[in-house]
Scaffold this active site. Structure first.
Site, PDB file in Angstrom:
ATOM      1  N   GLU A 175       0.802  -1.244   0.000  1.00 21.98           N
ATOM      2  CA  GLU A 175       0.000   0.000   0.000  1.00 21.98           C
ATOM      3  C   GLU A 175       0.828   1.285   0.000  1.00 21.98           C
ATOM      4  OE1 GLU A 175      -2.743  -0.222   3.289  1.00 21.98           O
ATOM      5  OE2 GLU A 175      -3.774  -1.962   2.492  1.00 21.98           O
ATOM      6  N   GLU A 283      -5.756 -11.286  -0.528  1.00 27.04           N
ATOM      7  CA  GLU A 283      -6.531 -11.110   0.718  1.00 27.04           C
ATOM      8  C   GLU A 283      -8.026 -11.166   0.419  1.00 27.04           C
ATOM      9  OE1 GLU A 283      -5.197  -7.605   2.850  1.00 27.04           O
ATOM     10  OE2 GLU A 283      -3.112  -7.961   2.305  1.00 27.04           O
TER      11      GLU A 283
HETATM   12  C1  XIL Z   1      -5.628  -6.422   8.816  1.00 24.05           C
HETATM   13  C2  XIL Z   1      -5.848  -7.593   9.761  1.00 24.05           C
HETATM   14  O1  XIL Z   1      -6.834  -8.449   9.230  1.00 24.05           O
HETATM   15  C3  XIL Z   1      -6.264  -7.112  11.102  1.00 24.05           C
HETATM   16  O2  XIL Z   1      -6.328  -8.213  12.007  1.00 24.05           O
HETATM   17  C4  XIL Z   1      -5.276  -6.067  11.582  1.00 24.05           C
HETATM   18  O3  XIL Z   1      -5.665  -5.559  12.785  1.00 24.05           O
HETATM   19  C5  XIL Z   1      -5.163  -4.929  10.594  1.00 24.05           C
HETATM   20  O4  XIL Z   1      -4.763  -5.468   9.360  1.00 24.05           O
HETATM   21  N1  XIL Z   1      -4.772  -4.860   4.090  1.00 24.05           N
HETATM   22  C6  XIL Z   1      -3.691  -5.589   4.488  1.00 24.05           C
HETATM   23  C7  XIL Z   1      -3.795  -6.446   5.689  1.00 24.05           C
HETATM   24  O5  XIL Z   1      -2.663  -5.618   3.806  1.00 24.05           O
HETATM   25  O6  XIL Z   1      -2.580  -6.549   6.363  1.00 24.05           O
HETATM   26  C8  XIL Z   1      -4.879  -5.959   6.609  1.00 24.05           C
HETATM   27  O7  XIL Z   1      -5.033  -6.899   7.659  1.00 24.05           O
HETATM   28  C9  XIL Z   1      -6.169  -5.769   5.868  1.00 24.05           C
HETATM   29  C10 XIL Z   1      -6.007  -4.724   4.809  1.00 24.05           C
END
Ligand code: XIL
Length: 371
Positions: A175, A283
């Site tokens: 990001e 994700e």
């Molecule tokens: C999120 C996790 O799911 C949570 O448990 C944590 O508190 C915050 O991060 N994009 C990403 C992930 O790259 O690392 C994020 O994960 C969700 C959004």
């Protein structure tokens, strides 16, 4: 005499019979999830058998997990049965690992890496650099660019080095672009370096030098949907190539919804793949509760809509060149632990398994989207 002739022939026939039997067992069990009824109407049609996702797919099927959840037997069993790649939901982020300039906490990542090894799973490292996960002590130190980079370099070498040969791929950066395609100005890298992309190039190089076999990814959300972001990403990839820095793949997070336009996804995904890099859906989860309504009900029709979206996304991914299909990772296993319950709505059902670990229609949708 008759016996002598019949003997070897019988053996041959038996051998042939067993060979055919074994071949048909193999071909049914490997990549075939559904047994279709034959023409013989005297026998009842065989039950439709769902193969685990990992056995049907020709690429890795991952899930994000935590140590605490893996200690719950139902969670661990569901994970082992259906997936063959592990991402850490948060325990491999910098804030969790890097406790001070000279101290690291590896309990969480070690547990995850060992769990994966014991269960023949691959591990995807998420994530070395993310603006949200620089530790407070690091931000407070307000390093100049030289000290900033030397510290980060030591971090990359320590973490990637510890898991050399055990973590097959890393998100080196996560990001870095804002939604308009510019670099995120709220990130400490942006504030510290005149040329942030140059810094990221060198970080990819530090990771490559530490574990030359690990695949190195840039990870972000909405690159598929947002053409401004995608074009910045493609420019960055071109620059890496022109200047000789390593990058092997792109992860698109794919936190998506049932109301997202499928044609837009398809255009973006195909365009992302035009880079020739590995593509990771990194994700995946699919929201259903558009208005974040507390009275939302996840009806059969809503479940089916979600299943159709899972299927469509998997099919679009399958249409990419085979060599670029790295993995599809879902961001969690059961709806009851999804991060979206706190980040989106407590009435949300984005994943493949219900709270009791029964398979959702979404699971069947995903499975039927696989080739
Ligand atoms: C999120 C996790 O799911 C949570 O448990 C944590 O508190 C915050 O991060 N994009 C990403 C992930 O790259 O690392 C994020 O994960 C969700 C959004």
């Amino acid at each position: 005499m008759q016996k002598l002739i019949f003997g070897p022939l019988k053996v041959k026939i038996l051998n042939l019979y067993f060979a055919v039997l074994i071949l048909s067992i193999i071909s049914c069990s490997k990549k075939n999830h559904a047994v279709t009824p034959g023409n013989n109407t005297q026998n009842p049609p065989p039950a439709v058998v769902s193969a685990p996702l990992k056995d049907k797919a020709l690429f890795e099927i991952g899930a994000a997990v935590t140590v605490a959840h893996l200690k719950e037997p139902d969670f661990a069993n569901t994970f082992k049965t259906n997936f063959n790649q592990l991402s850490a939901e948060y325990e491999m982020k910098m804030k969790q690992i890097w406790t001070s300039a000279t101290t690291y906490s590896f309990d969480g990542p070690d547990y995850l890496v060992n769990f994966a090894a014991q269960n023949s799973m691959k591990v995807h490292g998420h994530t070395l650099l993310w603006y949200k996960s620089f530790p407070d002590w690091f931000i407070n130190a307000a390093y100049d660019s030289l000290n900033f980079e030397n510290n980060v370099k030591a971090y990359i070498q320590t973490v990637v080095g510890r898991y050399k040969g055990k973590i097959r791929s890393w998100d080196v950066a996560n990001e870095i672009f804002a939604d308009d395609g510019s670099l995120r100005i709220d990130a400490s890298v942006y504030k510290t370096f005149k040329d942030p992309i140059g810094f990221y190039e060198r970080c990819f190089q530090y990771a490559r030098d530490t574990d030359p076999d690990a695949k190195l990814f840039y990870n972000d959300y909405d690159q598929v949907l947002n053409s401004a972001k995608r074009s910045s990403l493609k420019k960055m990839v071109e620059r890496f190539r022109k200047e000789g820095y390593p990058i092997d793949g792109i992860g698109d997070q794919f936190h998506t919804t049932v109301w997202t336009d499928k044609a837009t996804i398809n255009i973006g995904l195909t365009d992302l793949a035009s880079t020739g890099l590995l593509i990771h859906i990194s994700e995946l989860d699919i929201r259903v509760n558009q208005n974040k309504s507390d009275s939302y009900v996840f009806t059969d029709a809503e479940q089916q809509k979600q299943a159709n979206m899972y299927k469509a996304i998997v099919e679009m991914y399958e249409a990419l060149p085979q060599a670029q299909k790295f993995a599809i990772t879902v961001w969690g296993i059961t709806d009851k632990y999804s991060w979206l319950l706190s980040w989106w709505s407590p009435k949300e059902y984005p994943l493949l398994f219900n709270g009791d670990y029964s398979k959702k229609k979404a699971y069947e949708g995903f499975l039927s989207g696989l080739k």
